[in-house]
Design a protein around this motif. Structure first.
Motif, PDB file in Angstrom:
ATOM      1  N   ARG A   1      -0.131  -3.632  10.114  1.00 46.25           N
ATOM      2  CA  ARG A   1       1.165  -4.236   9.605  1.00 46.25           C
ATOM      3  C   ARG A   1       1.639  -5.577  10.224  1.00 46.25           C
ATOM      4  O   ARG A   1       1.920  -6.532   9.881  1.00 46.25           O
ATOM      5  CB  ARG A   1       2.130  -3.140   9.687  1.00 46.25           C
ATOM      6  N   ALA A   2       1.397  -5.490  11.766  1.00 45.13           N
ATOM      7  CA  ALA A   2       1.660  -6.823  12.520  1.00 45.13           C
ATOM      8  C   ALA A   2       0.676  -7.867  12.286  1.00 45.13           C
ATOM      9  O   ALA A   2       1.182  -9.016  12.068  1.00 45.13           O
ATOM     10  CB  ALA A   2       1.629  -6.420  13.957  1.00 45.13           C
ATOM     11  N   PHE A   3      -0.675  -7.576  12.154  1.00 42.17           N
ATOM     12  CA  PHE A   3      -1.385  -8.504  11.519  1.00 42.17           C
ATOM     13  C   PHE A   3      -1.173  -9.251  10.330  1.00 42.17           C
ATOM     14  O   PHE A   3      -1.170 -10.473  10.032  1.00 42.17           O
ATOM     15  CB  PHE A   3      -2.898  -8.010  11.697  1.00 42.17           C
TER      16      PHE A   3
ATOM     17  N   SER B   1       0.990  -1.332  -0.053  1.00 46.53           N
ATOM     18  CA  SER B   1      -0.071   0.025   0.121  1.00 46.53           C
ATOM     19  C   SER B   1       1.024   1.357   0.199  1.00 46.53           C
ATOM     20  O   SER B   1       1.934   1.165   0.908  1.00 46.53           O
ATOM     21  CB  SER B   1      -0.965  -0.062   1.061  1.00 46.53           C
ATOM     22  N   VAL B   2       0.428   2.333  -0.681  1.00 43.45           N
ATOM     23  CA  VAL B   2       1.302   3.680  -0.668  1.00 43.45           C
ATOM     24  C   VAL B   2       1.105   4.232   0.547  1.00 43.45           C
ATOM     25  O   VAL B   2       2.091   4.669   0.827  1.00 43.45           O
ATOM     26  CB  VAL B   2       0.545   4.339  -2.080  1.00 43.45           C
ATOM     27  N   ARG B   3       0.115   4.146   1.227  1.00 48.37           N
ATOM     28  CA  ARG B   3      -0.352   4.604   2.441  1.00 48.37           C
ATOM     29  C   ARG B   3       0.341   3.861   3.312  1.00 48.37           C
ATOM     30  O   ARG B   3       0.140   2.548   3.520  1.00 48.37           O
ATOM     31  CB  ARG B   3      -1.778   4.769   2.694  1.00 48.37           C
ATOM     32  N   LEU B   4       1.019   4.342   4.516  1.00 41.22           N
ATOM     33  CA  LEU B   4       1.514   3.420   5.382  1.00 41.22           C
ATOM     34  C   LEU B   4       0.442   3.065   6.636  1.00 41.22           C
ATOM     35  O   LEU B   4      -0.207   3.704   7.033  1.00 41.22           O
ATOM     36  CB  LEU B   4       2.579   4.076   6.428  1.00 41.22           C
ATOM     37  N   PRO B   5       0.015   1.399   6.533  1.00 40.92           N
ATOM     38  CA  PRO B   5      -0.765   1.015   7.635  1.00 40.92           C
ATOM     39  C   PRO B   5      -0.506   1.329   8.923  1.00 40.92           C
ATOM     40  O   PRO B   5       0.853   1.236   9.140  1.00 40.92           O
ATOM     41  CB  PRO B   5      -0.881  -0.388   6.892  1.00 40.92           C
TER      42      PRO B   5
END
Length: 134
Positions: A112-114, A103-107
């Motif tokens: 991210r951990a999931f 994803s371009v947007r940082l989750p």
């Protein structure tokens, strides 16, 4: 005692409307070893000579017309549909995880951990299929 050929022909002609028995194409005949190998490939997220990933419908399919000599087409496809469904589910999990990871947007850190955890479990499941293949 085997029934006479003429009896079979009489019964057949009553239902066939003059169309001869359909014989499957011999190049589509396969065996259990190749089917199991193909199933293990799709469980790893890969297409094979007997199964393919449909990008439009987003699912795995068995190649049209494949058959084994000791099973009806219906029986074979009922068995294979269970594996293609499982492989499709795993592939869709991979697709979603890849979308989040790229994803371009940082989750968020939680997402991210999931996603990292899901990807690790997916890799473990696919490694089991790879181990069985070898």
């Amino acid at each position: 005692m085997e029934p006479s050929v003429s009896l079979i022909n009489k019964i057949y002609s009553a239902f066939s409307d003059g169309i001869h028995f359909a014989t499957p194409i011999s190049s589509l005949r396969t065996n259990e070893v190749d089917l199991v190998r193909g199933v293990l490939h799709i469980l790893q997220g890969l297409s094979s000579s007997l199964f393919y990933w449909d990008n439009v419908r987003q699912d795995f399919h068995a190649k049209s017309g494949i058959y084994v000599t000791h099973l009806s087409q219906t029986s074979l496809h009922v068995i294979l549909n269970q594996f293609t469904y499982a492989a499709t589910c795993l592939k869709l999990v991979e697709v979603v995880a890849n979308k989040v990871e790229t994803s371009v947007r940082l989750p968020s850190p939680t997402l991210r951990a999931f996603t990292c955890s899901v990807s690790a479990w997916l890799k473990r499941l696919r490694d089991m299929a790879l181990k069985e293949e070898v």
